[in-house]
Motif scaffolding. Structure first.
Motif, PDB file in Angstrom:
ATOM      1  N   LEU A 146      30.882  47.680  34.677  1.00 19.40           N
ATOM      2  CA  LEU A 146      29.662  47.171  35.302  1.00 19.40           C
ATOM      3  C   LEU A 146      29.957  46.198  36.438  1.00 19.40           C
ATOM      4  O   LEU A 146      29.127  46.010  37.326  1.00 19.40           O
ATOM      5  CB  LEU A 146      28.784  46.502  34.255  1.00 19.40           C
ATOM      6  N   ARG A 147      31.107  45.576  36.377  1.00 21.83           N
ATOM      7  CA  ARG A 147      31.582  44.785  37.498  1.00 21.83           C
ATOM      8  C   ARG A 147      33.095  44.685  37.404  1.00 21.83           C
ATOM      9  O   ARG A 147      33.672  44.749  36.319  1.00 21.83           O
ATOM     10  CB  ARG A 147      30.943  43.400  37.524  1.00 21.83           C
ATOM     11  N   PRO A 148      33.788  44.564  38.536  1.00 25.87           N
ATOM     12  CA  PRO A 148      35.252  44.486  38.480  1.00 25.87           C
ATOM     13  C   PRO A 148      35.699  43.260  37.687  1.00 25.87           C
ATOM     14  O   PRO A 148      35.086  42.192  37.756  1.00 25.87           O
ATOM     15  CB  PRO A 148      35.661  44.376  39.959  1.00 25.87           C
ATOM     16  N   LEU A 149      36.774  43.418  36.934  1.00 31.33           N
ATOM     17  CA  LEU A 149      37.381  42.329  36.185  1.00 31.33           C
ATOM     18  C   LEU A 149      38.738  41.998  36.782  1.00 31.33           C
ATOM     19  O   LEU A 149      39.461  42.896  37.244  1.00 31.33           O
ATOM     20  CB  LEU A 149      37.552  42.712  34.718  1.00 31.33           C
ATOM     21  N   THR A 150      39.095  40.718  36.759  1.00 32.67           N
ATOM     22  CA  THR A 150      40.388  40.286  37.269  1.00 32.67           C
ATOM     23  C   THR A 150      41.073  39.394  36.243  1.00 32.67           C
ATOM     24  O   THR A 150      40.449  38.943  35.264  1.00 32.67           O
ATOM     25  CB  THR A 150      40.261  39.514  38.597  1.00 32.67           C
TER      26      THR A 150
END
Length: 264
Positions: free
Chosen positions: A92-96
Motif C-alpha cells: 500500500l506504500r513503499p517501505l524502507t
C-alpha cells in the motif's frame, strides 16, 4: 526451543487438537529493520542493495510470529506437512529500512478443499498507525488423494531467461529468512518428508522472479502468486514475464512451478 523442534513435537500424539483456528492475533511492535540482514536477503534473492524493502521482505520479518502461531498445540494441524499453495501481497506504500514496523499475524477461514483442508494466514504491517503492507498465505493440509489432476498448462508468458539453481540456495535463504525446514536444506531432510531431494523455498522463487523485474514494476500494488509444484535443487528453470504475469517453468515441458500476477 527452535521452531522446527516444536514443529517435530507437534507430530506426537499428545492430546486432541481443536477443530478450529485460534482466534487470537500475535503482534510485534516497533520492529527495526536490520540493514545487514536486509542486504543478505537482497543478495540471496537477486535484488539490488539498498534501503527499500522488497515486496516479499515483510513475509520474512513476520516468519517467527507465523511459526509461533502454527506450532502451538491450539493450532488444528501440525505445521510439518502443510503446503504453502498461494500468496497474495498488497503493497500500500513503499517501505524502507528507516521505518519502524508493527506486525500482526492471525489465522482465518478454515475450509474444506478437494485434497483436504485449507486455511489462510494473514499478516499486516503498519507504520505510524497506517497499514502499509499485508499478505494472505493459503496453506493446505493434505488428507486425501488429489483425484482428477488439473490442467497443468495455463496461458503463460514465453520464457525469456534461464536460471541455474544450486543446492546452496536452500541454506542461504534459510539463513536470512529463519525458515530452516529440512526439506530445503539436505537430501536426507527432504527424503524424510517424502521429497526425492531438497526443494527451494516457495517465497525465494517468488522473490527471485520479482527481483528480475526490479525497477519495472510499480512501487505499490498487488502480487498474487500460486506455488504449483516444488522446484528441485539443483535444477535449471525458465523464467518468463509480460510485466503483468510471471512464470517459472520447467524447460522442455513448460510445466509451471510458480505463476504470479502483478497489478494495481
Amino acid at each position: 526451543m527452535s521452531v522446527y523442534l516444536r514443529a517435530a513435537l507437534g507430530l506426537l500424539p499428545l492430546g486432541t487438537r481443536p477443530d478450529r483456528l485460534p482466534s487470537h492475533t500475535l503482534t510485534r511492535k516497533n520492529l527495526a529493520v536490520d540493514r545487514a540482514r536486509l542486504a543478505r536477503y537482497d543478495r540471496v534473492c537477486g535484488f539490488r542493495l539498498g534501503d527499500a524493502l522488497p515486496p516479499t521482505y515483510p513475509h520474512v520479518l513476520a516468519f517467527d510470529l507465523v511459526m509461533e502461531l502454527m506450532t502451538a498445540r491450539a493450532f488444528p494441524f501440525p505445521v510439518v506437512g502443510l503446503l504453502h499453495v498461494t500468496n497474495r501481497i498488497e503493497v500500500l506504500r513503499p517501505l524502507t529500512a528507516d521505518d519502524r514496523l508493527d506486525l500482526a499475524v492471525h489465522a482465518v477461514d478454515l475450509r474444506d478443499h478437494p485434497r483436504g483442508r485449507q486455511f489462510d494466514i494473514d499478516v499486516t504491517v503498519t507504520v505510524d498507525g497506517e497499514v502499509a503492507w499485508r499478505s494472505r498465505s493459503a496453506y493446505l493440509r493434505r488428507e486425501r488423494a488429489s483425484g482428477t489432476p488439473r490442467a497443468d498448462r495455463p496461458d503463460l508468458p514465453a520464457p525469456s531467461a534461464r536460471w541455474r539453481l544450486t543446492p546452496a540456495i536452500g541454506p542461504e535463504y534459510a539463513a536470512v529468512s529463519g525458515d530452516h525446514n529440512p526439506i530445503h536444506l539436505s537430501w536426507l531432510g527432504a527424503r524424510a518428508f517424502g521429497f526425492p531431494g531438497p526443494i527451494t523455498h516457495g517465497m525465494w522463487t517468488l522473490a527471485r522472479a520479482l527481483a528480475a523485474l526490479e525497477g519495472r514494476l510499480p512501487v505499490t500494488g498487488v502480487i498474487e502468486a500460486e506455488f504449483r509444484r516444488p522446484v528441485p535443487l539443483p535444477s535449471v528453470v525458465d523464467f518468463g514475464t509480460d510485466l503483468h504475469r510471471l512464470a517459472v517453468t520447467e524447460p522442455g515441458t513448460g510445466k509451471p512451478y510458480l505463476t504470479a500476477r502483478v497489478g494495481p
